[in-house]
Design a protein around this motif. Structure first.
Motif, PDB file in Angstrom:
ATOM      1  N   HIS A  22       0.807  -1.214   0.000  1.00  0.00           N
ATOM      2  CA  HIS A  22       0.000   0.000   0.000  1.00  0.00           C
ATOM      3  C   HIS A  22       0.846   1.272   0.000  1.00  0.00           C
ATOM      4  N   VAL A  23       2.143   1.129  -0.115  1.00  0.00           N
ATOM      5  CA  VAL A  23       3.053   2.279  -0.104  1.00  0.00           C
ATOM      6  C   VAL A  23       3.002   2.983  -1.454  1.00  0.00           C
ATOM      7  N   THR A  24       3.001   4.318  -1.432  1.00  0.00           N
ATOM      8  CA  THR A  24       2.936   5.077  -2.674  1.00  0.00           C
ATOM      9  C   THR A  24       4.225   5.850  -2.959  1.00  0.00           C
ATOM     10  N   PHE A  25       5.137   5.918  -1.982  1.00  0.00           N
ATOM     11  CA  PHE A  25       6.442   6.541  -2.201  1.00  0.00           C
ATOM     12  C   PHE A  25       7.410   6.041  -1.132  1.00  0.00           C
ATOM     13  N   CYS A  26       8.687   6.167  -1.406  1.00  0.00           N
ATOM     14  CA  CYS A  26       9.708   5.758  -0.451  1.00  0.00           C
ATOM     15  C   CYS A  26      10.910   6.688  -0.597  1.00  0.00           C
ATOM     16  N   PHE A  27      11.254   7.373   0.493  1.00  0.00           N
ATOM     17  CA  PHE A  27      12.455   8.199   0.556  1.00  0.00           C
ATOM     18  C   PHE A  27      13.421   7.544   1.530  1.00  0.00           C
ATOM     19  N   TRP A  28      14.701   7.684   1.294  1.00  0.00           N
ATOM     20  CA  TRP A  28      15.689   7.180   2.231  1.00  0.00           C
ATOM     21  C   TRP A  28      16.945   8.042   2.164  1.00  0.00           C
ATOM     22  N   ARG A  29      17.694   7.984   3.250  1.00  0.00           N
ATOM     23  CA  ARG A  29      18.981   8.667   3.317  1.00  0.00           C
ATOM     24  C   ARG A  29      19.886   7.825   4.183  1.00  0.00           C
ATOM     25  N   THR A  30      21.044   7.502   3.700  1.00  0.00           N
ATOM     26  CA  THR A  30      21.998   6.713   4.470  1.00  0.00           C
ATOM     27  C   THR A  30      22.939   7.643   5.226  1.00  0.00           C
ATOM     28  N   SER A  31      23.641   7.093   6.187  1.00  0.00           N
ATOM     29  CA  SER A  31      24.547   7.910   7.003  1.00  0.00           C
ATOM     30  C   SER A  31      25.696   8.501   6.182  1.00  0.00           C
ATOM     31  N   ASN A  32      26.050   7.878   5.072  1.00  0.00           N
ATOM     32  CA  ASN A  32      27.138   8.406   4.242  1.00  0.00           C
ATOM     33  C   ASN A  32      26.632   9.222   3.047  1.00  0.00           C
ATOM     34  N   SER A  33      25.338   9.498   3.020  1.00  0.00           N
ATOM     35  CA  SER A  33      24.762  10.287   1.936  1.00  0.00           C
ATOM     36  C   SER A  33      24.251  11.608   2.496  1.00  0.00           C
ATOM     37  N   GLY A  34      24.511  12.680   1.807  1.00  0.00           N
ATOM     38  CA  GLY A  34      24.061  13.982   2.275  1.00  0.00           C
ATOM     39  C   GLY A  34      22.691  14.370   1.786  1.00  0.00           C
ATOM     40  N   SER A  35      22.058  13.545   0.976  1.00  0.00           N
ATOM     41  CA  SER A  35      20.761  13.927   0.425  1.00  0.00           C
ATOM     42  C   SER A  35      19.790  12.748   0.458  1.00  0.00           C
ATOM     43  N   TRP A  36      18.521  13.097   0.440  1.00  0.00           N
ATOM     44  CA  TRP A  36      17.469  12.092   0.408  1.00  0.00           C
ATOM     45  C   TRP A  36      17.374  11.525  -0.999  1.00  0.00           C
ATOM     46  N   GLN A  37      17.070  10.240  -1.080  1.00  0.00           N
ATOM     47  CA  GLN A  37      16.897   9.539  -2.354  1.00  0.00           C
ATOM     48  C   GLN A  37      15.455   9.072  -2.450  1.00  0.00           C
ATOM     49  N   GLN A  38      14.994   8.879  -3.669  1.00  0.00           N
ATOM     50  CA  GLN A  38      13.642   8.376  -3.894  1.00  0.00           C
ATOM     51  C   GLN A  38      13.653   7.449  -5.089  1.00  0.00           C
ATOM     52  N   GLY A  39      12.954   6.335  -4.956  1.00  0.00           N
ATOM     53  CA  GLY A  39      12.807   5.424  -6.073  1.00  0.00           C
ATOM     54  C   GLY A  39      11.784   5.950  -7.062  1.00  0.00           C
ATOM     55  N   THR A  40      11.869   5.486  -8.273  1.00  0.00           N
ATOM     56  CA  THR A  40      10.945   5.910  -9.324  1.00  0.00           C
ATOM     57  C   THR A  40       9.590   5.246  -9.136  1.00  0.00           C
ATOM     58  N   VAL A  41       8.543   6.048  -9.246  1.00  0.00           N
ATOM     59  CA  VAL A  41       7.174   5.537  -9.145  1.00  0.00           C
ATOM     60  C   VAL A  41       6.403   6.014 -10.366  1.00  0.00           C
ATOM     61  N   ASN A  42       5.727   5.107 -11.023  1.00  0.00           N
ATOM     62  CA  ASN A  42       4.899   5.464 -12.170  1.00  0.00           C
ATOM     63  C   ASN A  42       3.447   5.176 -11.848  1.00  0.00           C
ATOM     64  N   PHE A  43       2.655   6.231 -11.805  1.00  0.00           N
ATOM     65  CA  PHE A  43       1.233   6.091 -11.524  1.00  0.00           C
ATOM     66  C   PHE A  43       0.432   6.240 -12.815  1.00  0.00           C
ATOM     67  N   GLN A  44      -0.717   5.609 -12.828  1.00  0.00           N
ATOM     68  CA  GLN A  44      -1.625   5.780 -13.947  1.00  0.00           C
ATOM     69  C   GLN A  44      -2.436   7.053 -13.726  1.00  0.00           C
TER      70      GLN A  44
END
Length: 93
Positions: A22-44
């Motif tokens: 039921h998840v519609t987006f996912c952001f993450w940031r690792t301890s060695n990364s200075g920025s948030w990342q997001q996976g690609t999502v394609n909606f209809q």
């Protein structure tokens, strides 16, 4: 939407408490990364992923987030302890 997510995050999500279907987006940031990342999502039909109204709820305080989650999910929020919410918030201060 989990494309590129670190294995340690994916391992945490592999739990019955999380309804990942039921998840519609996912952001993450690792301890060695200075920025948030997001996976690609394609909606209809140009649907919204919900990030614009869900994410502001978690930027205030752990206590506010817990109250928000109790109200939003109509649940007593016993799946995640307040101590764990505080721990997650403190990791990103």
């Amino acid at each position: 939407m989990y494309e590129g997510a670190p294995e340690e995050l994916l391992g945490v999500l592999d739990n019955d408490f999380f309804e990942i279907a039921h998840v519609t987006f996912c952001f993450w940031r690792t301890s060695n990364s200075g920025s948030w990342q997001q996976g690609t999502v394609n909606f209809q039909n140009n649907e919204d992923n919900g990030a614009s109204w869900l994410l502001p709820a978690i930027t205030i305080t752990p206590e506010y987030f817990i109250e928000y989650a109790k109200d939003y999910y109509q649940d007593d929020f016993n799946k995640i302890t307040p101590a764990r919410v505080h721990q997650v918030f403190s990791e990103y201060e």
